[in-house]
Enzyme design. Structure first.
Site, mmCIF file in Angstrom:
data_model
loop_
_atom_site.group_PDB
_atom_site.id
_atom_site.type_symbol
_atom_site.label_atom_id
_atom_site.label_comp_id
_atom_site.label_asym_id
_atom_site.label_seq_id
_atom_site.Cartn_x
_atom_site.Cartn_y
_atom_site.Cartn_z
ATOM 1 N N LYS A 124 17.393 5.030 1.549
ATOM 2 C CA LYS A 124 17.655 6.465 1.405
ATOM 3 C C LYS A 124 18.379 6.950 2.651
ATOM 4 O O LYS A 124 18.271 6.333 3.705
ATOM 5 C CB LYS A 124 16.334 7.240 1.270
ATOM 6 C CG LYS A 124 16.498 8.575 0.598
ATOM 7 C CD LYS A 124 16.467 8.432 -0.905
ATOM 8 C CE LYS A 124 16.771 9.706 -1.623
ATOM 9 N NZ LYS A 124 16.434 9.588 -3.053
ATOM 10 N N ASP A 164 21.482 13.007 -4.208
ATOM 11 C CA ASP A 164 20.104 13.511 -4.238
ATOM 12 C C ASP A 164 20.275 15.021 -4.022
ATOM 13 O O ASP A 164 21.373 15.546 -4.274
ATOM 14 C CB ASP A 164 19.263 12.848 -3.124
ATOM 15 C CG ASP A 164 17.751 13.028 -3.338
ATOM 16 O OD1 ASP A 164 17.163 12.237 -4.080
ATOM 17 O OD2 ASP A 164 17.164 13.974 -2.775
ATOM 18 N N ASN A 238 20.526 19.484 -10.739
ATOM 19 C CA ASN A 238 20.883 18.506 -11.756
ATOM 20 C C ASN A 238 19.675 17.990 -12.567
ATOM 21 O O ASN A 238 19.735 17.903 -13.800
ATOM 22 C CB ASN A 238 21.582 17.357 -11.010
ATOM 23 C CG ASN A 238 21.977 16.255 -11.912
ATOM 24 O OD1 ASN A 238 21.247 15.279 -12.021
ATOM 25 N ND2 ASN A 238 23.086 16.398 -12.594
HETATM 26 N N1 GLU Z 1 18.289 10.177 -5.614
HETATM 27 C C1 GLU Z 1 17.893 9.543 -6.839
HETATM 28 C C2 GLU Z 1 16.465 9.059 -6.723
HETATM 29 O O1 GLU Z 1 15.679 9.663 -6.043
HETATM 30 C C3 GLU Z 1 18.888 8.520 -7.335
HETATM 31 C C4 GLU Z 1 19.190 7.394 -6.417
HETATM 32 C C5 GLU Z 1 20.328 6.497 -6.900
HETATM 33 O O2 GLU Z 1 20.846 6.697 -7.975
HETATM 34 O O3 GLU Z 1 20.639 5.573 -6.136
HETATM 35 O O4 GLU Z 1 16.060 8.119 -7.344
#
Ligand code: GLU
Length: 448
Positions: A124, A164, A238
């Protein structure tokens, strides 16, 4: 006991990282029965290895605003674990972002990605930059400066970021464009890209659709369904928008939305077209929704009862927290349960506080924790990577079908695992153990 020892270590090593400690505590608690049964995890020091990220990058981003004033922000990328595949996880741009938040999100991502059954590690990143109120040119300059540092750490088979909170198609476009320039290679280094340049159909919708598919699975196992049922949704980004879209498609009635300013209750059900117009076209606030819709009532956060979020005071059959971490307090959970809520499916990451989670588990309602219920987003990211690798785009139906199957399998795997450990309704236990087993076995197979 092994889990307690590791938790104590994390608590004393990172006393300030509240969210990270919360995420670790949840998992370690859920893993306790597995760790008792299987000594191989302790023998291989799996927990010690899992709670420390493989690599963390913390950097400075310097950019100039439209007035020519030089601005400084902080940026992170935490590559937690790559036992199952390239590091994978989104970037969050929000003023609240700090080391603890990026770390909790990265830690959760390891197990969430494992649950999808695809080959993705966990990572992340993000920044305390706030895209809200910035011009497109400012966002572009910031993204370019961010990528000037990040590009050396990522790659299609190394680390694949995505969006995100605060990072949507616009930000991904600018980040991807700069990466391409810096490395001179058009590769699937991001997911959530626009459709014309390597994005996947259904990626935009995937987290929200997936959360509703997961709720349907939980309910179906109890011979219930969402049709005709009142549902509450928090957030208006989203995830919330596409949760609402899918709820309408399956015949449910979503009646709320929220943002940091307040919440809207629309007894007629949220008008999706109006919501999309305000959020996706105008980039506005939900207060505008209430101004444009007679049946909608807006409550400002100033008028929330202390320790509660007004969204959860609206009686509902199913609740979909789709805003952010710890948005649902133990008091909110009690109010939801008192009002007869039978199902909670988490679209956001870790939206229920530990007390709220315990209350849902105790009440034995259908409770889908985030790493299972919101895995649809990253699952379709994995499908986007597959399409990029083969240079061949798939149809909407094909991706949606695969998403549906993945969510069904995550539910089946989590509930079977929960049953194996004699706590059949506890999907927190089931999802954590199922995700952990896959990652831990890969780590054991690959040596240290
Ligand atoms: N931010 C999203 C999550 O919390 C998607 C992450 C992604 O697609 O790599 O899973």
């Amino acid at each position: 006991m092994y889990a307690d020892r590791i938790l104590k270590h994390v608590e004393s090593a990172y006393p300030q990282q509240v969210e990270f400690r919360q995420a670790v505590a949840e998992i370690l608690h859920a893993l306790t029965p597995l760790l008792k049964k299987e000594p191989k995890y302790e023998k291989n020091a799996i927990l010690e290895r899992l709670v420390e990220p493989n690599r963390q990058v913390f950097f400075k981003i310097v950019w100039a605003d439209d007035k020519g004033k030089v601005q400084v922000n902080r940026g992170w990328r935490i590559q937690f674990n790559n036992a199952l595949g390239p590091y994978k996880g989104g970037l969050r741009f929000h003023p609240s972002v700090n080391a603890s938040i990026v770390k909790f999100l990265g830690f959760e991502q390891i197990f969430k990605n494992a649950l999808t059954t695809l080959n993705m590690g966990g990572a992340k990143g993000g920044s305390d930059f706030d895209p809200k109120g910035k011009s497109d040119a400012e966002v572009m300059r910031f993204c370019q400066a961010y990528m000037d540092e990040l590009y050396r750490h990522i790659g299609a088979l190394k680390d694949v970021p995505a969006g995100d909170i605060g990072v949507g198609a616009r930000e991904i476009g600018y980040l991807f464009g700069r990466y391409k320039k810096l490395v001179d290679s058009f590769e699937g280094v991001f997911t959530g890209k626009n459709l014309d340049w390597g994005g996947s159909l259904v990626r935009k919708e995937a987290t929200g659709y997936g959360a509703v598919y997961f709720a349907q699975e939980m309910l179906e196992a109890r011979k219930e369904g969402l049709e005709g049922k009142i549902c509450t949704v928090s957030g208006s980004g989203n995830v919330a928008i596409y949760t609402i879209e899918k709820l309408w498609q399956v015949g449910a009635i979503p009646v709320t939305i929220s943002d940091s300013g307040g919440c809207v209750y629309d007894k007629e059900g949220i008008n999706l077209e109006l919501l999309k117009e305000i959020k996706e076209v105008r980039g506005g606030r939900i207060e505008d929704y209430a101004k444009n819709k007679k049946s909608a009532v807006y409550t400002s956060v100033k008028d929330y009862k202390e320790g509660t979020n007004a969204v959860w005071s609206v009686p509902c059959f199913a609740a979909f927290p789709c805003a952010t971490q710890n948005e649902l307090s133990v008091l909110d959970a009690k109010i939801l349960l008192q009002n007869g809520c039978k199902c909670v499916a988490e679209g956001a990451n870790m939206p229920s506080s530990p007390g709220a989670m315990q209350a849902f588990l105790k009440a034995k309602i259908c409770y889908g924790p985030s790493k299972a219920a919101n895995a649809g987003g990253v699952a379709v990211s994995g499908l986007e990577m597959a399409q990029n690798a083969s240079l061949h785009p798939w149809s909407f139906e094909m991706v949606d079908q695969k998403l549906r199957t993945i969510m069904r399998d995550i539910f089946a795997n989590s509930s079977q695992t929960a049953a194996e450990f004699k706590d059949p309704t506890n999907l927190v236990l089931g999802a954590n153990i199922a995700g952990f087993r896959r990652v831990a076995q890969a780590m054991i197979d690959q040596g240290y």
